[in-house]
Design an enzyme around this catalytic site. Structure first.
Site, PDB file in Angstrom:
ATOM      1  N   ASP A  78     -28.505  18.121  -2.619  1.00 23.65           N
ATOM      2  CA  ASP A  78     -28.001  18.452  -3.956  1.00 23.65           C
ATOM      3  C   ASP A  78     -29.007  19.254  -4.760  1.00 23.65           C
ATOM      4  O   ASP A  78     -30.165  19.387  -4.367  1.00 23.65           O
ATOM      5  CB  ASP A  78     -27.608  17.164  -4.707  1.00 23.65           C
ATOM      6  CG  ASP A  78     -28.659  16.056  -4.573  1.00 23.65           C
ATOM      7  OD1 ASP A  78     -29.838  16.375  -4.317  1.00 23.65           O
ATOM      8  OD2 ASP A  78     -28.300  14.880  -4.710  1.00 23.65           O
ATOM      9  N   ASN A 149     -26.560   3.518  -9.454  1.00 25.42           N
ATOM     10  CA  ASN A 149     -25.110   3.385  -9.655  1.00 25.42           C
ATOM     11  C   ASN A 149     -24.346   3.467  -8.326  1.00 25.42           C
ATOM     12  O   ASN A 149     -23.124   3.533  -8.320  1.00 25.42           O
ATOM     13  CB  ASN A 149     -24.598   4.469 -10.616  1.00 25.42           C
ATOM     14  CG  ASN A 149     -24.836   5.872 -10.060  1.00 25.42           C
ATOM     15  OD1 ASN A 149     -25.370   6.020  -8.969  1.00 25.42           O
ATOM     16  ND2 ASN A 149     -24.438   6.872 -10.805  1.00 25.42           N
ATOM     17  N   HIS A 151     -24.734   5.954  -6.095  1.00 22.72           N
ATOM     18  CA  HIS A 151     -24.483   7.316  -5.604  1.00 22.72           C
ATOM     19  C   HIS A 151     -25.288   7.614  -4.342  1.00 22.72           C
ATOM     20  O   HIS A 151     -26.354   7.055  -4.114  1.00 22.72           O
ATOM     21  CB  HIS A 151     -24.698   8.373  -6.696  1.00 22.72           C
ATOM     22  CG  HIS A 151     -26.116   8.681  -7.074  1.00 22.72           C
ATOM     23  ND1 HIS A 151     -26.442   9.302  -8.259  1.00 22.72           N
ATOM     24  CD2 HIS A 151     -27.297   8.485  -6.430  1.00 22.72           C
ATOM     25  CE1 HIS A 151     -27.748   9.470  -8.323  1.00 22.72           C
ATOM     26  NE2 HIS A 151     -28.290   8.984  -7.229  1.00 22.72           N
ATOM     27  N   GLU A 156     -21.272  10.630  -7.324  1.00 23.47           N
ATOM     28  CA  GLU A 156     -21.285   9.566  -8.323  1.00 23.47           C
ATOM     29  C   GLU A 156     -20.083   8.645  -8.126  1.00 23.47           C
ATOM     30  O   GLU A 156     -19.158   8.989  -7.371  1.00 23.47           O
ATOM     31  CB  GLU A 156     -21.235  10.207  -9.725  1.00 23.47           C
ATOM     32  CG  GLU A 156     -22.343  11.227 -10.006  1.00 23.47           C
ATOM     33  CD  GLU A 156     -23.719  10.593 -10.208  1.00 23.47           C
ATOM     34  OE1 GLU A 156     -24.006   9.535  -9.610  1.00 23.47           O
ATOM     35  OE2 GLU A 156     -24.519  11.166 -10.967  1.00 23.47           O
TER      36      GLU A 156
HETATM   37  P1  PGA Z   1     -34.992   7.767  -6.076  1.00 22.60           P
HETATM   38  O1  PGA Z   1     -33.514   8.329  -6.176  1.00 22.60           O
HETATM   39  O2  PGA Z   1     -35.419   8.022  -4.648  1.00 22.60           O
HETATM   40  O3  PGA Z   1     -35.803   8.601  -7.016  1.00 22.60           O
HETATM   41  O4  PGA Z   1     -34.938   6.319  -6.404  1.00 22.60           O
HETATM   42  C1  PGA Z   1     -32.556   7.861  -5.280  1.00 22.60           C
HETATM   43  C2  PGA Z   1     -31.232   8.530  -5.538  1.00 22.60           C
HETATM   44  O5  PGA Z   1     -30.875   8.705  -6.717  1.00 22.60           O
HETATM   45  O6  PGA Z   1     -30.537   8.865  -4.583  1.00 22.60           O
END
Ligand code: PGA
Length: 257
Positions: A78, A149, A151, A156
Protein backbone atom coordinates in the site's frame (compact mmCIF):
# COMPACT_ATOMS: atom_id res chain seq x y z
CA UNK A 1 -18.84 -26.67 12.81
CA UNK A 2 -15.41 -26.35 11.22
CA UNK A 3 -15.35 -25.02 7.71
CA UNK A 4 -12.35 -24.44 5.45
CA UNK A 5 -12.80 -20.74 6.25
CA UNK A 6 -12.47 -21.30 9.93
CA UNK A 7 -9.23 -23.30 9.77
CA UNK A 8 -6.98 -22.02 12.54
CA UNK A 9 -3.90 -19.98 11.73
CA UNK A 10 -0.79 -21.83 12.93
CA UNK A 11 0.93 -19.68 15.57
CA UNK A 12 4.66 -19.47 16.16
CA UNK A 13 5.38 -18.41 19.74
CA UNK A 14 8.45 -16.15 19.61
CA UNK A 15 9.95 -12.84 20.63
CA UNK A 16 10.07 -10.07 18.01
CA UNK A 17 13.75 -10.72 17.33
CA UNK A 18 13.28 -14.49 17.08
CA UNK A 19 10.40 -13.91 14.69
CA UNK A 20 12.44 -11.49 12.58
CA UNK A 21 15.33 -13.95 12.33
CA UNK A 22 13.04 -16.88 11.49
CA UNK A 23 11.18 -15.05 8.73
CA UNK A 24 14.39 -13.52 7.33
CA UNK A 25 15.94 -17.02 7.27
CA UNK A 26 12.92 -18.36 5.39
CA UNK A 27 13.20 -15.55 2.82
CA UNK A 28 16.96 -16.11 2.50
CA UNK A 29 16.44 -19.84 1.92
CA UNK A 30 13.83 -19.12 -0.76
CA UNK A 31 16.08 -16.58 -2.51
CA UNK A 32 19.05 -18.99 -2.49
CA UNK A 33 17.01 -21.99 -3.67
CA UNK A 34 15.52 -20.05 -6.56
CA UNK A 35 18.90 -18.62 -7.50
CA UNK A 36 20.37 -22.14 -7.59
CA UNK A 37 17.52 -23.11 -9.92
CA UNK A 38 18.07 -20.01 -12.09
CA UNK A 39 14.71 -18.56 -11.10
CA UNK A 40 13.38 -15.39 -9.53
CA UNK A 41 11.45 -14.72 -6.31
CA UNK A 42 8.49 -12.38 -5.87
CA UNK A 43 8.05 -10.99 -2.36
CA UNK A 44 5.03 -9.08 -1.10
CA UNK A 45 6.30 -6.56 1.45
CA UNK A 46 4.78 -4.52 4.25
CA UNK A 47 5.83 -1.25 5.87
CA UNK A 48 5.20 -0.06 9.43
CA UNK A 49 7.16 -0.96 12.56
CA UNK A 50 6.54 -4.70 12.61
CA UNK A 51 8.74 -5.85 9.69
CA UNK A 52 11.73 -3.59 10.51
CA UNK A 53 13.58 -6.41 12.30
CA UNK A 54 13.19 -8.66 9.27
CA UNK A 55 14.59 -5.98 6.95
CA UNK A 56 17.51 -5.31 9.31
CA UNK A 57 18.33 -9.03 9.40
CA UNK A 58 18.09 -9.34 5.60
CA UNK A 59 20.41 -6.33 5.25
CA UNK A 60 22.88 -8.04 7.63
CA UNK A 61 22.73 -11.24 5.57
CA UNK A 62 23.38 -9.17 2.43
CA UNK A 63 26.35 -7.34 4.00
CA UNK A 64 27.95 -10.12 5.99
CA UNK A 65 27.01 -13.27 4.10
CA UNK A 66 26.69 -11.96 0.57
CA UNK A 67 22.99 -12.81 0.23
CA UNK A 68 22.23 -11.54 -3.26
CA UNK A 69 18.80 -10.08 -4.05
CA UNK A 70 19.41 -9.67 -7.79
CA UNK A 71 16.76 -12.31 -8.56
CA UNK A 72 14.11 -10.70 -6.31
CA UNK A 73 11.13 -8.52 -7.25
CA UNK A 74 9.11 -6.87 -4.48
CA UNK A 75 5.55 -5.54 -4.44
CA UNK A 76 4.39 -3.39 -1.55
CA UNK A 77 0.96 -3.64 -0.03
CA UNK A 78 0.00 0.00 0.00
CA UNK A 79 0.85 3.69 -0.18
CA UNK A 80 -0.73 6.89 1.13
CA UNK A 81 -2.38 9.05 -1.51
CA UNK A 82 -1.31 12.65 -1.78
CA UNK A 83 2.22 12.43 -0.37
CA UNK A 84 5.28 13.36 -2.39
CA UNK A 85 7.51 10.35 -3.07
CA UNK A 86 10.22 11.86 -0.84
CA UNK A 87 7.85 12.77 2.03
CA UNK A 88 9.36 11.34 5.25
CA UNK A 89 6.21 9.24 5.83
CA UNK A 90 5.78 7.94 2.29
CA UNK A 91 6.12 4.19 2.08
CA UNK A 92 8.20 4.58 -1.08
CA UNK A 93 10.79 6.45 0.96
CA UNK A 94 10.61 3.84 3.74
CA UNK A 95 11.29 1.13 1.14
CA UNK A 96 14.19 3.01 -0.42
CA UNK A 97 15.82 3.61 2.93
CA UNK A 98 14.99 0.39 4.80
CA UNK A 99 14.82 -2.23 2.09
CA UNK A 100 15.81 -1.64 -1.53
CA UNK A 101 19.03 0.28 -0.88
CA UNK A 102 20.27 -1.80 2.12
CA UNK A 103 19.61 -5.01 0.17
CA UNK A 104 21.47 -3.75 -2.89
CA UNK A 105 18.36 -3.80 -5.07
CA UNK A 106 17.80 -1.49 -8.01
CA UNK A 107 14.66 0.67 -7.96
CA UNK A 108 13.33 -1.28 -10.97
CA UNK A 109 13.07 -4.38 -8.77
CA UNK A 110 10.70 -2.72 -6.29
CA UNK A 111 7.07 -1.92 -6.99
CA UNK A 112 4.83 0.22 -4.81
CA UNK A 113 1.55 1.95 -5.63
CA UNK A 114 1.96 5.61 -6.61
CA UNK A 115 1.18 8.14 -3.90
CA UNK A 116 1.27 11.11 -6.25
CA UNK A 117 -1.26 10.38 -8.93
CA UNK A 118 -4.16 12.27 -10.50
CA UNK A 119 -7.56 11.01 -9.30
CA UNK A 120 -8.55 10.24 -12.89
CA UNK A 121 -5.61 7.83 -13.22
CA UNK A 122 -6.03 5.88 -10.02
CA UNK A 123 -8.22 3.07 -11.40
CA UNK A 124 -5.93 2.40 -14.36
CA UNK A 125 -2.92 2.46 -12.04
CA UNK A 126 -4.54 -0.10 -9.72
CA UNK A 127 -5.32 -2.41 -12.66
CA UNK A 128 -1.75 -2.06 -13.86
CA UNK A 129 -0.41 -2.97 -10.40
CA UNK A 130 -2.46 -6.17 -10.38
CA UNK A 131 -1.27 -6.94 -13.91
CA UNK A 132 2.37 -6.41 -12.90
CA UNK A 133 2.00 -8.85 -9.99
CA UNK A 134 0.46 -11.44 -12.31
CA UNK A 135 3.12 -10.92 -14.97
CA UNK A 136 5.85 -11.39 -12.37
CA UNK A 137 4.35 -14.81 -11.66
CA UNK A 138 2.34 -13.98 -8.53
CA UNK A 139 3.61 -13.45 -4.99
CA UNK A 140 5.68 -16.28 -3.54
CA UNK A 141 5.81 -14.96 0.02
CA UNK A 142 3.76 -12.15 1.52
CA UNK A 143 4.85 -10.36 4.72
CA UNK A 144 1.99 -8.93 6.71
CA UNK A 145 1.31 -6.99 9.88
CA UNK A 146 -2.13 -6.48 11.41
CA UNK A 147 -3.55 -3.06 12.24
CA UNK A 148 -5.32 -2.59 15.57
CA UNK A 149 -8.63 -2.46 13.69
CA UNK A 150 -7.91 -5.77 11.95
CA UNK A 151 -6.75 -4.31 8.66
CA UNK A 152 -4.30 -6.14 6.39
CA UNK A 153 -2.56 -3.77 4.02
CA UNK A 154 -5.01 -0.86 4.08
CA UNK A 155 -7.96 -3.22 3.75
CA UNK A 156 -9.94 -1.54 6.47
CA UNK A 157 -12.98 -3.07 8.20
CA UNK A 158 -15.65 -3.57 5.54
CA UNK A 159 -13.20 -4.77 2.88
CA UNK A 160 -14.60 -7.80 1.07
CA UNK A 161 -12.72 -11.03 0.45
CA UNK A 162 -12.79 -10.52 -3.32
CA UNK A 163 -11.32 -6.99 -3.20
CA UNK A 164 -8.38 -6.13 -5.45
CA UNK A 165 -6.00 -3.17 -5.68
CA UNK A 166 -7.98 0.03 -5.27
CA UNK A 167 -8.27 3.46 -3.65
CA UNK A 168 -9.56 3.32 -0.08
CA UNK A 169 -10.55 5.74 2.64
CA UNK A 170 -8.49 5.26 5.78
CA UNK A 171 -10.22 4.25 8.99
CA UNK A 172 -10.21 6.66 11.96
CA UNK A 173 -8.09 4.27 14.08
CA UNK A 174 -5.55 3.83 11.27
CA UNK A 175 -5.15 7.60 10.99
CA UNK A 176 -4.93 7.95 14.77
CA UNK A 177 -2.16 5.32 14.92
CA UNK A 178 -0.28 7.14 12.13
CA UNK A 179 -0.67 10.58 13.74
CA UNK A 180 2.39 10.12 15.95
CA UNK A 181 4.65 9.61 12.94
CA UNK A 182 3.06 12.47 10.99
CA UNK A 183 3.16 14.87 13.93
CA UNK A 184 -0.59 15.50 13.96
CA UNK A 185 -3.85 13.83 12.93
CA UNK A 186 -4.54 16.53 10.33
CA UNK A 187 -1.29 15.72 8.54
CA UNK A 188 -2.27 12.05 8.00
CA UNK A 189 -3.66 11.45 4.51
CA UNK A 190 -7.31 10.42 4.27
CA UNK A 191 -6.89 8.03 1.36
CA UNK A 192 -4.52 5.36 0.17
CA UNK A 193 -4.07 2.75 -2.52
CA UNK A 194 -3.95 -0.80 -1.22
CA UNK A 195 -3.78 -4.23 -2.78
CA UNK A 196 -6.96 -6.15 -2.03
CA UNK A 197 -7.81 -9.00 0.31
CA UNK A 198 -7.95 -11.31 -2.72
CA UNK A 199 -4.52 -10.07 -3.86
CA UNK A 200 -3.07 -10.94 -0.44
CA UNK A 201 -4.80 -14.33 -0.29
CA UNK A 202 -3.37 -15.19 -3.74
CA UNK A 203 0.16 -15.28 -2.29
CA UNK A 204 1.58 -18.80 -2.06
CA UNK A 205 2.87 -18.25 1.50
CA UNK A 206 1.78 -15.61 3.99
CA UNK A 207 3.87 -14.77 7.06
CA UNK A 208 2.07 -12.54 9.54
CA UNK A 209 3.70 -10.85 12.53
CA UNK A 210 1.98 -9.31 15.54
CA UNK A 211 3.88 -8.37 18.69
CA UNK A 212 3.17 -6.52 21.90
CA UNK A 213 0.23 -5.77 24.12
CA UNK A 214 -1.22 -3.24 21.68
CA UNK A 215 -1.98 -6.14 19.31
CA UNK A 216 -3.52 -8.50 21.89
CA UNK A 217 -7.12 -7.52 21.27
CA UNK A 218 -6.92 -7.60 17.50
CA UNK A 219 -5.10 -10.92 17.58
CA UNK A 220 -7.88 -12.36 19.71
CA UNK A 221 -10.46 -11.07 17.22
CA UNK A 222 -8.46 -12.36 14.24
CA UNK A 223 -8.40 -15.86 15.71
CA UNK A 224 -11.89 -16.07 17.14
CA UNK A 225 -14.36 -13.79 15.32
CA UNK A 226 -16.42 -15.11 12.42
CA UNK A 227 -14.49 -14.88 9.16
CA UNK A 228 -15.66 -11.74 7.38
CA UNK A 229 -15.03 -8.13 6.40
CA UNK A 230 -15.64 -6.79 9.91
CA UNK A 231 -12.13 -7.99 10.81
CA UNK A 232 -10.31 -8.38 7.48
CA UNK A 233 -7.44 -10.32 9.11
CA UNK A 234 -9.90 -13.18 9.74
CA UNK A 235 -9.75 -13.87 5.98
CA UNK A 236 -6.26 -15.30 6.58
CA UNK A 237 -7.85 -18.29 8.29
CA UNK A 238 -8.09 -21.03 5.71
CA UNK A 239 -5.12 -19.87 3.61
CA UNK A 240 -3.20 -23.06 2.77
CA UNK A 241 0.22 -21.74 3.88
CA UNK A 242 -0.14 -19.02 6.49
CA UNK A 243 1.80 -18.69 9.76
CA UNK A 244 1.51 -16.06 12.47
CA UNK A 245 4.59 -15.10 14.49
CA UNK A 246 3.64 -13.60 17.84
CA UNK A 247 4.68 -13.15 21.45
CA UNK A 248 1.00 -13.33 22.46
CA UNK A 249 0.50 -16.99 21.52
CA UNK A 250 0.45 -18.39 25.03
CA UNK A 251 -2.75 -16.46 25.73
CA UNK A 252 -4.46 -18.62 23.13
CA UNK A 253 -3.04 -22.00 24.11
CA UNK A 254 -2.38 -22.78 20.46
CA UNK A 255 1.34 -22.17 20.23
CA UNK A 256 3.29 -24.26 17.78
CA UNK A 257 7.05 -23.98 17.84
P1 PGA B 1 2.67 -1.67 12.55
O1 PGA B 1 1.46 -1.61 11.53
O2 PGA B 1 3.62 -2.72 11.99
O3 PGA B 1 3.31 -0.32 12.50
O4 PGA B 1 2.12 -2.06 13.88
C1 PGA B 1 0.78 -2.79 11.24
C2 PGA B 1 -0.32 -2.52 10.24
O5 PGA B 1 -1.00 -1.48 10.38
O6 PGA B 1 -0.53 -3.33 9.35
Amino acid sequence: MMTADAAPIPLVDCTPSEGARAVAAEIAALVRARRAAGRGVVLGLATGRTPLGIYAELARLHREEGLDFANVTTFNLDEYLGLRADHPQSYRRYMRERVWRPLGMSLEQGWIPAGEIAPSQVDAHCREYERAIAEAGGIDLQLLGIGRNGHIGFNEPGSPRDSRTRRVELDALTREDAARDFGSLEAVPRHAITVGVATILSARRIRVLAFGESKREVLERTLSRPVGPEVPATFLRGHPDVRLFTDLASAHGKAAR
